[in-house]
Design an enzyme around this catalytic site. Structure first.
Site: not given
Length: 379
Positions: A363-365
């Site tokens: 879900e996004g680094t």
């Protein structure tokens, strides 16, 4: 406690807590070792209304507020993060975009089955060479009678081998770049949708994650979410909620790591006294508590803003960045407190350590979250 919860919110939290402890907990370790998907538990969660929590009752959902969903998700993650991620994906990035961008016919067609737990769904955005860089997406949609044929591949798809309906992003107009990406609902039970063997992952081993190949897989014109070219708008609309959901998962894992550490520090003795009376362990526990409390406030603030329909991109990214990074640290300290036992799969902190690591990635680094936060500040 911030914010002040309603009686209904507390009742939902408590129901999730009791179900997690009595129904999910007993076999969590065994499922992790066997990489066994918790199908029966997911079905029960659907029957209880936890698989489509914010979806209106008219479409088969529970019709509760977003903060109630986050409270429930935190409790599930506290016991089994694999179950939590399955629940989170179905709620945040499948049901929500269909609810927000689907036509009335699409809502009727898909939401009742998804929200009831009759089937589960997933989100197909990432590709082997296009993760955070969505502009590099290669999956193409070619127009055909009544719809589109999809060709390409998707990577790291949660619920891939067990789900039926997937929100998928594909290129419908290569000439328009990012504005040529569209979102559809894909039925995976058809020829042309080829699911690879589930990934053999470090953690979240009871959650199924797969590579997907698409070979002339069909989506109808009527399965479009939003308009043509609205794919990234659909994706990003769900990402704020998805990020808060991952932060809630990390919070639940961190709280469990702290709980286990406190209990162990009271019972494990060295040099004639409980290890909790040694200053080094006291320092660890104090720092763990501070980080968990601070994370909880950020998560609840972001969830409250979304609950009110307010823009929360900054708060969601901040909550995910801070909470996941700190949850990894808390779980690392828990393993250290347990010493050699923390390295053994017979103890839950070992599983927590493996499960929490991915929260800074999917879900996004963390790197992407820092970019989002900075850009929001510089607007």
């Amino acid at each position: 406690m911030f914010p002040m919860f309603t009686e209904e919110q507390l009742a939902i939290r408590d129901a999730a807590r009791e179900f997690a402890r009595h129904e999910i907990e007993p076999e969590a370790m065994a499922r992790d070792k066997a990489s066994e998907f918790p199908a029966a538990i997911i079905k029960q969660l659907g029957e209880m209304g936890f698989m489509g929590m914010t979806i209106p009752e008219a479409y088969g959902g529970a019709g509760v507020d977003y903060l109630s969903y986050i409270l429930a998700l935190e409790e599930i993650a506290r016991v089994d993060a694999s179950v939590a991620v399955t629940m989170s994906v179905n709620n945040s990035v499948v049901c929500a975009p269909i609810m927000n961008f689907g036509t009335e016919a699409l809502k009727q067609k898909y939401l009742k089955a998804l929200a009831s737990g009759e089937v589960i769904g997933g989100f197909m955005l990432t590709e082997p060479n296009a993760g955070s860089d969505v502009a590099a997406m290669k999956t193409r949609a070619t127009k055909t009678d009544g719809g589109w044929l999809l060709n390409g591949s998707k990577a790291w798809i949660t619920n891939g081998s067990v789900g039926k309906y997937f929100v998928i992003m594909v290129v419908t107009d290569p000439e328009k770049g990012k504005k040529g990406i569209s979102a559809f609902v894909l039925d995976a039970d058809q020829p042309g949708v080829i699911m690879a063997k589930p990934e053999d992952k470090m953690g979240l081993r009871s959650s199924k994650t797969v590579m997907v190949a698409l070979e002339d897989a069909f989506v109808a014109d009527d399965d479009l979410l939003g308009g043509y070219g609205d794919g990234l708008r659909v994706a990003f609309n769900g990402l704020d909620g998805g990020r808060i959901g991952i932060a809630a998962q990390a919070l639940g894992i961190a709280q469990r790591a702290l709980d286990e550490s406190i209990a162990y520090a009271k019972t494990r003795h060295t040099f004639g006294k409980p290890i909790g009376e040694h200053q080094a362990i006291e320092t660890y526990l104090a720092d763990m508590e501070c980080r968990v409390q601070a994370s909880r406030l950020l998560v609840y603030k972001a969830a409250s803003m979304k609950n009110q329909g307010r823009l929360c991109t900054l708060e969601a990214a901040t909550a995910k960045l801070f909470t996941t990074e700190n949850a990894v640290w808390v779980c690392d300290r828990a393993v250290q407190i347990f010493g050699g036992y923390g390295y053994s799969r017979e103890y839950v902190v070992e599983r927590l350590y493996r499960d929490v690591r991915v929260t800074t990635i999917y879900e996004g680094t963390s790197e992407i979250q820092r970019m989002v936060v900075a850009r929001q500040l510089l607007k």
